[in-house]
Design an enzyme around this catalytic site. Structure first.
Site, PDB file in Angstrom:
ATOM      1  N   GLU A  14      -1.569 -12.212   0.340  1.00 22.87           N
ATOM      2  CA  GLU A  14      -2.443 -11.729   1.408  1.00 22.87           C
ATOM      3  C   GLU A  14      -3.339 -12.831   1.973  1.00 22.87           C
ATOM      4  O   GLU A  14      -4.290 -12.553   2.691  1.00 22.87           O
ATOM      5  CB  GLU A  14      -3.300 -10.574   0.883  1.00 22.87           C
ATOM      6  N   SER A 164      -1.677  -4.816   0.776  1.00 19.99           N
ATOM      7  CA  SER A 164      -0.941  -4.960   2.034  1.00 19.99           C
ATOM      8  C   SER A 164       0.499  -4.500   1.936  1.00 19.99           C
ATOM      9  O   SER A 164       1.362  -4.957   2.678  1.00 19.99           O
ATOM     10  CB  SER A 164      -0.992  -6.412   2.546  1.00 19.99           C
ATOM     11  N   TYR A 234       0.414  -5.115  10.230  1.00 19.53           N
ATOM     12  CA  TYR A 234      -0.097  -6.303  10.913  1.00 19.53           C
ATOM     13  C   TYR A 234       0.663  -6.703  12.169  1.00 19.53           C
ATOM     14  O   TYR A 234       0.309  -7.668  12.821  1.00 19.53           O
ATOM     15  CB  TYR A 234      -0.148  -7.476   9.917  1.00 19.53           C
ATOM     16  N   ARG A 272     -11.856   1.503   1.792  1.00 22.64           N
ATOM     17  CA  ARG A 272     -11.001   2.422   2.540  1.00 22.64           C
ATOM     18  C   ARG A 272     -10.173   3.224   1.543  1.00 22.64           C
ATOM     19  O   ARG A 272      -9.636   2.666   0.585  1.00 22.64           O
ATOM     20  CB  ARG A 272     -10.073   1.647   3.480  1.00 22.64           C
ATOM     21  N   ASP A 274      -6.915   5.826   1.201  1.00 27.80           N
ATOM     22  CA  ASP A 274      -5.697   6.219   1.910  1.00 27.80           C
ATOM     23  C   ASP A 274      -5.112   7.501   1.328  1.00 27.80           C
ATOM     24  O   ASP A 274      -5.136   7.710   0.102  1.00 27.80           O
ATOM     25  CB  ASP A 274      -4.652   5.103   1.820  1.00 27.80           C
ATOM     26  N   GLU A 287      -4.333   5.582  -2.577  1.00 25.83           N
ATOM     27  CA  GLU A 287      -4.963   4.407  -3.175  1.00 25.83           C
ATOM     28  C   GLU A 287      -6.331   4.157  -2.558  1.00 25.83           C
ATOM     29  O   GLU A 287      -6.661   4.678  -1.490  1.00 25.83           O
ATOM     30  CB  GLU A 287      -4.095   3.162  -3.024  1.00 25.83           C
ATOM     31  N   ASN A 289      -8.971   0.962  -1.515  1.00 26.81           N
ATOM     32  CA  ASN A 289      -9.028  -0.467  -1.203  1.00 26.81           C
ATOM     33  C   ASN A 289     -10.486  -0.917  -1.159  1.00 26.81           C
ATOM     34  O   ASN A 289     -11.258  -0.432  -0.333  1.00 26.81           O
ATOM     35  CB  ASN A 289      -8.381  -0.744   0.151  1.00 26.81           C
ATOM     36  N   GLY A 293      -8.972  -4.549   5.262  1.00 22.81           N
ATOM     37  CA  GLY A 293      -8.849  -5.543   6.320  1.00 22.81           C
ATOM     38  C   GLY A 293      -9.985  -5.466   7.333  1.00 22.81           C
ATOM     39  O   GLY A 293     -10.473  -4.384   7.655  1.00 22.81           O
TER      40      GLY A 293
END
Length: 324
Positions: A14, A164, A234, A272, A274, A287, A289, A293
């Protein structure tokens, strides 16, 4: 004037994503009353960069550097390193030993959330709905046939400690399972296999910049591919809708549940969570984070803007809370 370092880079796949995130943070903290430096971490090479791009080796004894004849020490650092060593705990432990303030979660919370399997085991224990799974580290002798019998197909094979979506595979046939496990093991020795949960992909950013856990917004993600993989995240080709067009009571449930997970896991800074929203409109947590990002293509910056918080305001508030 407080001296702030914006950390970027790291040792994982990453690296490029982290560089993009770190530069967004750096640009948005400009002209905010800080003495600001980028700090790029590579294996065996930690360097601070000034506005002109001149590089100065970091002195790892105390995370300082020499700027001409002046030794520069940081009052706090903004952690934008995805993956190892910024998101999985080692860097937090190092800063804890130095007594240096940082914007992200602590060492234990970072290590726990970065391990998808063990984090979800804890969340399940406290009533969060998670996908049915097999943790190969805990069941090393389970056969591929048993995995399929337990989880069905399709299923997802993931390295436990990676971000990612690097090393993640969607397995549709029995023949694909072995290669998918090998691929995940090339990233991490611990592998998680999850049953596929059909439904909408959602993400909810959470921040404590206001002094308490505050969900920013919920985003509905329509991946460009079959799932929200590295390219989908991305390439800018996925369709993302903020706020998610889901029933109001479900939206509120995802917001409050994300805040509850943040508090339970004792997170700090920006995070974050998800989910997959299943056929019964139940959010299934996938998950957490702890260093999401911050690049132009990333979800959390868009969620902050929807919540009426500009990125300069958000990042400055995170730094100021860290300094307090």
């Amino acid at each position: 004037m407080k001296t702030i370092g914006v950390l970027m880079g790291g040792y994982s796949g990453e690296y490029d994503v982290s560089m993009a995130s770190g530069n967004v943070v750096y640009q948005n903290l400009q002209n905010q009353g800080f003495e600001l430096f980028r700090v790029e971490l590579k294996k065996n090479q930690w360097e601070a960069l000034d506005d002109e791009g001149n590089r100065y080796p970091i002195i790892t004894d105390d995370f300082s550097f020499m700027l001409q004849d002046r030794r520069v020490s940081f009052d706090a650092v903004f952690n934008a390193i995805h993956g190892h060593p910024g998101e999985d705990g080692p860097l937090a432990g190092y800063f804890d030993m130095l007594g240096l303030a940082y914007t992200s979660s602590g060492q234990f919370a970072s290590a726990l959330t970065f391990n998808k399997a063990e984090c979800n085991i804890l969340l399940d224990r406290y009533g969060f709905k998670v996908a049915k799974s097999v943790f190969l580290h805990a069941e090393p002798n389970i056969s591929e046939a048993e995995i399929i019998d337990r989880l069905g197909l399709p299923c997802f094979v993931k390295p436990c400690r990676s971000g990612s979506s690097i090393g993640v595979s969607k397995v549709k046939t029995a023949a694909e399972l072995g290669p998918a496990i090998a691929k995940a093991k090339s990233i991490d020795t611990k592998v998680l296999i999850e049953a596929m949960v059909p439904g909408l992909e959602l993400a909810c950013g959470v921040s404590d910049h206001s002094g308490e856990a505050q969900a920013l917004a919920v985003t509905h993600i329509k991946p460009a591919g079959e799932f929200f993989d590295y390219e989908s995240k991305y390439s800018g080709q996925s369709e993302e809708t903020t706020p998610a067009q889901i029933p109001a009571e479900v939206y509120e449930k995802v917001m409050r549940q994300s805040e509850a997970a943040y508090r339970l896991l004792e997170l700090k800074g920006l995070s974050r969570v998800d989910y997959i929203l299943d056929a019964n409109n139940e959010p299934v947590l996938i998950e957490v984070n702890t260093v999401p990002g911050f690049s132009a293509e990333s979800l959390l910056p868009k969620q902050a803007l929807y919540a009426g918080i500009s990125l300069p305001e958000l990042f400055r508030a995170c730094v100021e809370k860290t300094l307090s």
